[in-house]
Each structure stands twice: as structure tokens, then as C-alpha cells.
Design an enzyme around this catalytic site. Structure first.
Site, PDB file in Angstrom:
ATOM      1  N   HIS A 197       0.845  -1.202   0.000  1.00 31.02           N
ATOM      2  CA  HIS A 197       0.000   0.000   0.000  1.00 31.02           C
ATOM      3  C   HIS A 197       0.874   1.243   0.000  1.00 31.02           C
ATOM      4  O   HIS A 197       2.084   1.164   0.212  1.00 31.02           O
ATOM      5  CB  HIS A 197      -0.895   0.022   1.242  1.00 31.02           C
ATOM      6  N   ASP A 199       0.836   5.185   1.967  1.00 32.16           N
ATOM      7  CA  ASP A 199       0.187   5.857   3.091  1.00 32.16           C
ATOM      8  C   ASP A 199      -0.595   7.057   2.559  1.00 32.16           C
ATOM      9  O   ASP A 199      -0.096   7.801   1.718  1.00 32.16           O
ATOM     10  CB  ASP A 199       1.231   6.314   4.118  1.00 32.16           C
ATOM     11  N   HIS A 254       4.746   0.267  -0.263  1.00 26.36           N
ATOM     12  CA  HIS A 254       5.605  -0.526   0.622  1.00 26.36           C
ATOM     13  C   HIS A 254       4.800  -1.656   1.248  1.00 26.36           C
ATOM     14  O   HIS A 254       3.564  -1.671   1.178  1.00 26.36           O
ATOM     15  CB  HIS A 254       6.243   0.375   1.696  1.00 26.36           C
ATOM     16  N   ARG A 264       9.334  -8.479  14.956  1.00 25.58           N
ATOM     17  CA  ARG A 264       9.617  -7.140  14.443  1.00 25.58           C
ATOM     18  C   ARG A 264       8.636  -6.166  15.060  1.00 25.58           C
ATOM     19  O   ARG A 264       7.449  -6.471  15.195  1.00 25.58           O
ATOM     20  CB  ARG A 264       9.499  -7.133  12.917  1.00 25.58           C
TER      21      ARG A 264
HETATM   22  C1  GA4 Z   1      -2.382   2.796   5.681  1.00 19.28           C
HETATM   23  C2  GA4 Z   1      -1.508   3.743   6.517  1.00 19.28           C
HETATM   24  C3  GA4 Z   1      -1.890   3.735   8.011  1.00 19.28           C
HETATM   25  O1  GA4 Z   1      -1.413   2.532   8.633  1.00 19.28           O
HETATM   26  C4  GA4 Z   1      -3.420   3.842   8.202  1.00 19.28           C
HETATM   27  C5  GA4 Z   1      -4.030   2.620   7.536  1.00 19.28           C
HETATM   28  C6  GA4 Z   1      -5.553   2.450   7.655  1.00 19.28           C
HETATM   29  C7  GA4 Z   1      -5.919   1.478   8.793  1.00 19.28           C
HETATM   30  O2  GA4 Z   1      -5.172   0.548   9.077  1.00 19.28           O
HETATM   31  O3  GA4 Z   1      -6.990   1.675   9.367  1.00 19.28           O
HETATM   32  C8  GA4 Z   1      -6.038   1.981   6.258  1.00 19.28           C
HETATM   33  C9  GA4 Z   1      -4.808   2.116   5.319  1.00 19.28           C
HETATM   34  C10 GA4 Z   1      -3.845   2.984   6.082  1.00 19.28           C
HETATM   35  C11 GA4 Z   1      -5.150   2.716   3.943  1.00 19.28           C
HETATM   36  C12 GA4 Z   1      -6.556   2.346   3.370  1.00 19.28           C
HETATM   37  C13 GA4 Z   1      -7.586   2.054   4.469  1.00 19.28           C
HETATM   38  C14 GA4 Z   1      -7.187   2.821   5.732  1.00 19.28           C
HETATM   39  C15 GA4 Z   1      -6.620   0.587   6.172  1.00 19.28           C
HETATM   40  C16 GA4 Z   1      -7.417   0.642   4.913  1.00 19.28           C
HETATM   41  C17 GA4 Z   1      -7.846  -0.417   4.255  1.00 19.28           C
HETATM   42  C18 GA4 Z   1      -3.781   4.022   9.669  1.00 19.28           C
HETATM   43  C19 GA4 Z   1      -3.975   4.905   7.309  1.00 19.28           C
HETATM   44  O4  GA4 Z   1      -4.157   6.087   7.585  1.00 19.28           O
HETATM   45  O5  GA4 Z   1      -4.236   4.389   6.069  1.00 19.28           O
END
Ligand code: GA4
Length: 322
Positions: A197, A199, A254, A264
């Protein structure tokens, strides 16, 4: 000067080095190197970052103490929808990973409330967390100011002020990946800790212990492993920075693989603007030859879109000018 880390030979025998940027170097050189790393990889390591070791260690210890608790106790800090303890489930749309985590809003009031369900000593926990967040925020602000200077943005504080805004929507995540022996644990041979994904936010500051697993994708789609370095931080360009620079920076895709032997742990600070903030390319990045690639949207709208999609989906496509 960008100090390349040891060369990694990928399957296609292309040599790639993750940029390492020394934050103590001379400023005019530094801002150029930061911009270059954001353009080429959307990812770099920072050394001489100025964050005291003790701030990192206290947070690491609090994280380790929480994950060492019995599951029944950890569940009391969950579910992570939207914030708290989560295990295996990532986001609301069925994404799964081999990890457990704490997802927290960085607002001090939210932290002191949440700490009560997370730690036996909530004051100690929230103190470690606030100090860590403060240090990560300072680091991120320093980096966006360098970028603003490097891109000749007229107000060099416009971005850092947003991240410092009291209404800011920045998050902190602590991921804990227990060792996964593929032969014993997993009949699908699935060693994905956290799937591919980007961020959604502006920038991410990542720390991990000395266990490898993080991989980044280069612009031409090659996956390269990131050697862990618990003394330093890694910086990742997020989707919002891609929009602000009208695509000149690209958010880095990433993923994290689990280790077969060791646990980890990673901690990420996701720097985000307030929910009502409008996101569009900086005027400096838009010209007649290079028109805006994205439609304006608020951070709240972008988050809504992100949470309606799967982890690995390319959510920025929804906001492209046709
Ligand atoms: C990816 C980056 C961060 O960890 C996060 C994630 C969020 C979650 O885990 O709730 C998301 C993911 C992240 C992107 C798309 C959506 C939202 C899970 C998901 C399927 C906290 C964020 O801000 O976006």
C-alpha cells in the site's frame, strides 16, 4: 550528500541504493538532496536526526510491554475501529495481515483517554507517547520545510504549520509482527505482515527495531528490502504529498514481510492536516505546461475514500482530473 546504502542486486540485476540523508549537512545541499530522494524513491533514511535515543527507547519499551500482555487484556484496548488495539484485521474492508497493532490519534486528549485501556501505568505510557509524537512531529516539520525551500515555495512554513495545527489529524501506529515459521504456522505460505500500500497522509516517519521485513517498491515496480536500523528513521512520501507536488513526488508503495525467527516492531507517525483542509497542488507546482493533475478535495473526503477501498487500491485515481 546522499550516502547510498549498500547496493542491493535485485532479480533484474539492477543496482538500487536507498538514499541516506544526513540532516546535519549544509542546508542548501540538504534541501536539494531531500527533494531528490522524494522524487526518485519517495523514501529515504535520515541520520543525525536529533531525536534523543531515550525518547525512542521509552516508546519501544511501552509498546513491547503492551504486546507482551495476555490477549484478553489487549482486547480491552480494542477494537481499532477507529483507534485502539487490532489483531490481523487491517481497515474495514477485509484486509488481513500477520500482525497485531495499536493505532492511535495523536491528539493529547485522545492519548490520555486511550492510555487508560492500554497501560498499567497510563501516565508513564502517555508521557512516553507524547514525547515520541513531539519528536516525530518536529522531524517531519523540519523535512517539509526543507522540501518547501527546495521547491521554492514562497511560504516555507505553510506545510509545517498545517502539521502543527491543533486540529491536525496525525496518527501513530505501533505494529508488532510475531515470528512466523511458514512450515508450522501457515499452510498458504503467506509471510505478508502488512500488505502492499501507500500511506494516504503527507509524510510518514518510520522507526523499527533491528528486525528486517520492510520492503519498498521503486517507480519501476521492483521490490527492494530495507535494511533495518533502530538508530535512525525512515521517511515515506504519502499520497497527499504526491498531490501537493502535482505528481512530482510519488507516494511510495511498501509492504512488511514477517521474519521467521524474530519479532519485528515498528512505529509510524503519519503526518496529516486537519480534516477540513483542502488539498490541491501547490500553485508553484502548476504551470500552463504542467496543469493540475488532481481535483481539489478535503482531507476528510480523501480519508473517506481510503476507508471505502482495500488497502492496496490506488485511491488517488479517484481524484484525478479526467
Ligand atoms: C495505511 C496507513 C496507516 O497505517 C493507516 C491505515 C488504515 C488502517 O489501518 O486503518 C487503512 C490504510 C492505512 C489505507 C486504506 C484504508 C485505511 C486501512 C485501509 C484499508 C492508519 C492509514 O491512515 O491508512
Amino acid at each position: 550528500m546522499v550516502v547510498p546504502s549498500p547496493m542491493i542486486r535485485t532479480k533484474k540485476t539492477k543496482a538500487v541504493g536507498i538514499p541516506t540523508i544526513d540532516l546535519s549537512m549544509e542546508r542548501s545541499e540538504l534541501r536539494e538532496q531531500v527533494v531528490k530522494a522524494c522524487e526518485e524513491y519517495g523514501f529515504f533514511k535520515v541520520v543525525n536526526h536529533g531525536v534523543p535515543k531515550e525518547v525512542i527507547t521509552r516508546m519501544e519499551e511501552e509498546g513491547a510491554e503492551f504486546f507482551a500482555k495476555p490477549t484478553s487484556e489487549k482486547l480491552q484496548a480494542g477494537p481499532a475501529t477507529p483507534f485502539g488495539y487490532g489483531c490481523r484485521n487491517i481497515g474495514p474492508n477485509g484486509d488481513m495481515g500477520n500482525l497485531e497493532y495499536l493505532l492511535l490519534h495523536t491528539n493529547p486528549v485522545c492519548i490520555s483517554e486511550r492510555s487508560k485501556t492500554i497501560a498499567n501505568n497510563p501516565t508513564k505510557f502517555s508521557c512516553a507517547l507524547n514525547d515520541y509524537i513531539g519528536a516525530a512531529k518536529e522531524l517531519v516539520c523540519e523535512i517539509v520545510e526543507l522540501v518547501a525551500e527546495g521547491l521554492w515555495v514562497p511560504d516555507k512554513f505553510s506545510l509545517s504549520n498545517l502539521i502543527k495545527d491543533v486540529q491536525g489529524d496525525s496518527l501513530l501506529r505501533i505494529n508488532h509482527y510475531p515470528p512466523l515459521n511458514p512450515k508450522i504456522n501457515d499452510n498458504n505460505n503467506n509471510n505478508i505482515g502488512f500488505g502492499e500500500h501507500s500511506d494516504p497522509q503527507i509524510l510518514t516517519i518510520l522507526w523499527s527495531n533491528d528486525v528486517g521485513g520492510l520492503q519498498i517498491s521503486t517507480h519501476d515496480g521492483l521490490w527492494i528490502p530495507v535494511p533495518p536500523d533502530p538508530n535512525e528513521f525512515f521517511v515515506m512520501v504519502g499520497d497527499v504529498f504526491q498531490v501537493l507536488t502535482n505528481g512530482r513526488f510519488r507516494s511510495v508503495r511498501h509492504r512488511a514481510l514477517t521474519n521467521t525467527m524474530k519479532t519485528r516492531m515498528s512505529m509510524m507517525y503519519f503526518a496529516a492536516p486537519p480534516l477540513n483542509w483542502w488539498i490541491e497542488p501547490l500553485p508553484k507546482m502548476v504551470t500552463a505546461q504542467n496543469p493540475s493533475v488532481y481535483k481539489p478535495f478535503t482531507w476528510a473526503q480523501y480519508k473517506k475514500a481510503a476507508y471505502s477501498l482495500k488497502l492496496g487500491d490506488s485511491r488517488l485515481d479517484l481524484f484525478k482530473v479526467q
